[in-house]
Write a protein that holds these residues in place. Sequence first.
Motif, PDB file in Angstrom:
ATOM      1  N   TRP A  23      62.650  16.648  39.061  1.00 48.19           N
ATOM      2  CA  TRP A  23      62.952  17.920  39.729  1.00 48.19           C
ATOM      3  C   TRP A  23      61.665  18.661  40.095  1.00 48.19           C
ATOM      4  O   TRP A  23      61.526  19.174  41.212  1.00 48.19           O
ATOM      5  CB  TRP A  23      63.841  18.768  38.817  1.00 48.19           C
ATOM      6  CG  TRP A  23      63.719  20.259  38.931  1.00 48.19           C
ATOM      7  CD1 TRP A  23      62.927  21.078  38.176  1.00 48.19           C
ATOM      8  CD2 TRP A  23      64.416  21.118  39.850  1.00 48.19           C
ATOM      9  NE1 TRP A  23      63.098  22.394  38.550  1.00 48.19           N
ATOM     10  CE2 TRP A  23      64.001  22.454  39.574  1.00 48.19           C
ATOM     11  CE3 TRP A  23      65.352  20.907  40.850  1.00 48.19           C
ATOM     12  CZ2 TRP A  23      64.488  23.551  40.273  1.00 48.19           C
ATOM     13  CZ3 TRP A  23      65.838  22.000  41.551  1.00 48.19           C
ATOM     14  CH2 TRP A  23      65.409  23.296  41.260  1.00 48.19           C
ATOM     15  N   HIS A  24      60.693  18.691  39.180  1.00 49.16           N
ATOM     16  CA  HIS A  24      59.425  19.360  39.462  1.00 49.16           C
ATOM     17  C   HIS A  24      58.725  18.726  40.661  1.00 49.16           C
ATOM     18  O   HIS A  24      58.280  19.436  41.574  1.00 49.16           O
ATOM     19  CB  HIS A  24      58.500  19.270  38.246  1.00 49.16           C
ATOM     20  CG  HIS A  24      58.880  20.191  37.131  1.00 49.16           C
ATOM     21  ND1 HIS A  24      58.437  19.999  35.834  1.00 49.16           N
ATOM     22  CD2 HIS A  24      59.646  21.303  37.094  1.00 49.16           C
ATOM     23  CE1 HIS A  24      58.930  20.951  35.061  1.00 49.16           C
ATOM     24  NE2 HIS A  24      59.659  21.755  35.804  1.00 49.16           N
ATOM     25  N   MET A  60      60.591  19.396  43.869  1.00 52.79           N
ATOM     26  CA  MET A  60      60.460  20.788  44.274  1.00 52.79           C
ATOM     27  C   MET A  60      59.059  21.101  44.788  1.00 52.79           C
ATOM     28  O   MET A  60      58.879  21.992  45.617  1.00 52.79           O
ATOM     29  CB  MET A  60      60.814  21.710  43.108  1.00 52.79           C
ATOM     30  CG  MET A  60      62.296  21.791  42.812  1.00 52.79           C
ATOM     31  SD  MET A  60      63.311  22.352  44.226  1.00 52.79           S
ATOM     32  CE  MET A  60      63.919  20.775  44.841  1.00 52.79           C
ATOM     33  N   ASP A 119      70.013  15.881  34.308  1.00 48.95           N
ATOM     34  CA  ASP A 119      69.256  16.094  33.069  1.00 48.95           C
ATOM     35  C   ASP A 119      69.965  17.083  32.146  1.00 48.95           C
ATOM     36  O   ASP A 119      69.956  16.921  30.923  1.00 48.95           O
ATOM     37  CB  ASP A 119      67.853  16.611  33.416  1.00 48.95           C
ATOM     38  CG  ASP A 119      66.929  16.685  32.216  1.00 48.95           C
ATOM     39  OD1 ASP A 119      66.385  15.632  31.832  1.00 48.95           O
ATOM     40  OD2 ASP A 119      66.759  17.788  31.664  1.00 48.95           O
ATOM     41  N   ASN A 154      57.539  16.785  31.486  1.00 47.91           N
ATOM     42  CA  ASN A 154      57.870  18.026  32.175  1.00 47.91           C
ATOM     43  C   ASN A 154      56.648  18.897  32.415  1.00 47.91           C
ATOM     44  O   ASN A 154      56.632  19.717  33.340  1.00 47.91           O
ATOM     45  CB  ASN A 154      58.909  18.817  31.371  1.00 47.91           C
ATOM     46  CG  ASN A 154      60.282  18.193  31.428  1.00 47.91           C
ATOM     47  OD1 ASN A 154      60.553  17.328  32.262  1.00 47.91           O
ATOM     48  ND2 ASN A 154      61.165  18.619  30.539  1.00 47.91           N
ATOM     49  N   GLY A 167      66.497  16.915  44.258  1.00 46.42           N
ATOM     50  CA  GLY A 167      65.970  17.623  43.097  1.00 46.42           C
ATOM     51  C   GLY A 167      67.067  18.297  42.294  1.00 46.42           C
ATOM     52  O   GLY A 167      67.058  18.261  41.062  1.00 46.42           O
ATOM     53  N   SER A 168      68.031  18.882  42.988  1.00 44.67           N
ATOM     54  CA  SER A 168      69.152  19.534  42.303  1.00 44.67           C
ATOM     55  C   SER A 168      69.983  18.526  41.533  1.00 44.67           C
ATOM     56  O   SER A 168      70.447  18.807  40.410  1.00 44.67           O
ATOM     57  CB  SER A 168      70.023  20.285  43.317  1.00 44.67           C
ATOM     58  OG  SER A 168      69.285  21.297  43.974  1.00 44.67           O
ATOM     59  N   HIS A 192      64.265  16.209  34.711  1.00 47.71           N
ATOM     60  CA  HIS A 192      63.641  17.507  34.977  1.00 47.71           C
ATOM     61  C   HIS A 192      62.228  17.344  35.528  1.00 47.71           C
ATOM     62  O   HIS A 192      61.799  18.134  36.385  1.00 47.71           O
ATOM     63  CB  HIS A 192      63.613  18.355  33.696  1.00 47.71           C
ATOM     64  CG  HIS A 192      63.346  19.803  33.965  1.00 47.71           C
ATOM     65  ND1 HIS A 192      64.284  20.645  34.512  1.00 47.71           N
ATOM     66  CD2 HIS A 192      62.233  20.559  33.779  1.00 47.71           C
ATOM     67  CE1 HIS A 192      63.772  21.854  34.644  1.00 47.71           C
ATOM     68  NE2 HIS A 192      62.524  21.839  34.212  1.00 47.71           N
ATOM     69  N   CYS A 230      68.859  15.744  40.212  1.00 46.34           N
ATOM     70  CA  CYS A 230      68.072  15.391  39.025  1.00 46.34           C
ATOM     71  C   CYS A 230      68.182  16.476  37.955  1.00 46.34           C
ATOM     72  O   CYS A 230      68.322  16.174  36.762  1.00 46.34           O
ATOM     73  CB  CYS A 230      66.603  15.183  39.410  1.00 46.34           C
ATOM     74  SG  CYS A 230      66.302  13.718  40.408  1.00 46.34           S
ATOM     75  N   TRP A 231      68.119  17.730  38.371  1.00 47.74           N
ATOM     76  CA  TRP A 231      68.218  18.860  37.432  1.00 47.74           C
ATOM     77  C   TRP A 231      69.569  18.865  36.734  1.00 47.74           C
ATOM     78  O   TRP A 231      69.649  19.001  35.506  1.00 47.74           O
ATOM     79  CB  TRP A 231      68.000  20.170  38.189  1.00 47.74           C
ATOM     80  CG  TRP A 231      67.856  21.386  37.328  1.00 47.74           C
ATOM     81  CD1 TRP A 231      66.701  21.931  36.868  1.00 47.74           C
ATOM     82  CD2 TRP A 231      68.912  22.215  36.814  1.00 47.74           C
ATOM     83  NE1 TRP A 231      66.957  23.049  36.112  1.00 47.74           N
ATOM     84  CE2 TRP A 231      68.309  23.242  36.058  1.00 47.74           C
ATOM     85  CE3 TRP A 231      70.302  22.191  36.919  1.00 47.74           C
ATOM     86  CZ2 TRP A 231      69.043  24.245  35.418  1.00 47.74           C
ATOM     87  CZ3 TRP A 231      71.050  23.175  36.280  1.00 47.74           C
ATOM     88  CH2 TRP A 231      70.424  24.188  35.544  1.00 47.74           C
TER      89      TRP A 231
END
Length: 255
Positions: free
Chosen positions: A208-209, A212, A188, A34, A181-182, A205, A184-185
């Motif tokens: 997601w980074h 994003m 997680d 992360n 991405g959402s 997460h 994946c968030w």
Amino acid sequence: MADGISSFWGPVTSTTEWCENNYVYSSYIAEFYNTLSNVPCILLALIGLINALRQRFEKRFSVLHISNMILSIGSMIYHASLQHVQQQSDETPMVWEMLLYLYILYSPDWHYRSTMPTFLFLYGAAFAIVHSQVRFGIGFKVHYVLLCLLCIPRMYKYYIHTKDTSAKRLAKWYVATLFLGSLCWLFDRLFCKEITGWPINPQGHALWHVLMGFNSYFANTFLMFCRAQQRDWSPKVVHLMGVFPYVKINKPKTQ
């Protein structure tokens, strides 16, 4: 998640931990993946900043790219330490960044030029002060989502008024990376207990980074194209090495 070797930072004080074992690879980095997953975000923002400066776009876009970099650096610090103070270095820039997007999206049609930046600045400053004293938890997430939702109508308006196929493709990539991405968030957050039993953690997460980072780059590039159209700068989307998109403009000599 509590695990791994002893911590340089001490006990976890942040309001949120993510689905990654802590201090597995280093006593200085709580959530390794992360933390490192913010590096692509910084590089993408740097590329956007160089393009904005090189072609002399309005300062708002340079500030926007810098804010993307600040957010990513703050996120690195937060995930490396999992401390409450450092968590604010991630969450407060998230709000500031959305306020910048609101300004860029709505300011071209705002009749009172000084009122919007003044209000947004005061709002951002007030939020930073309150957030330094209050642990919002779920309230922060709701607040952030509301700010994001305020951007959608204007983004859609820009999309439907843009005829350039390549620019529209940027907007589609923006939506696609936001959606993925959402997912994946959420994956997680909602299925962490199940994920911990898997042989390999997919690091939702961290994904997601990265997504994003691309999401911000596509959004910024699309907005730069739209603003250049408004200023009659003859923008076009070109691709570095035939792959990486950026906006090229042709300013009139009087500008």
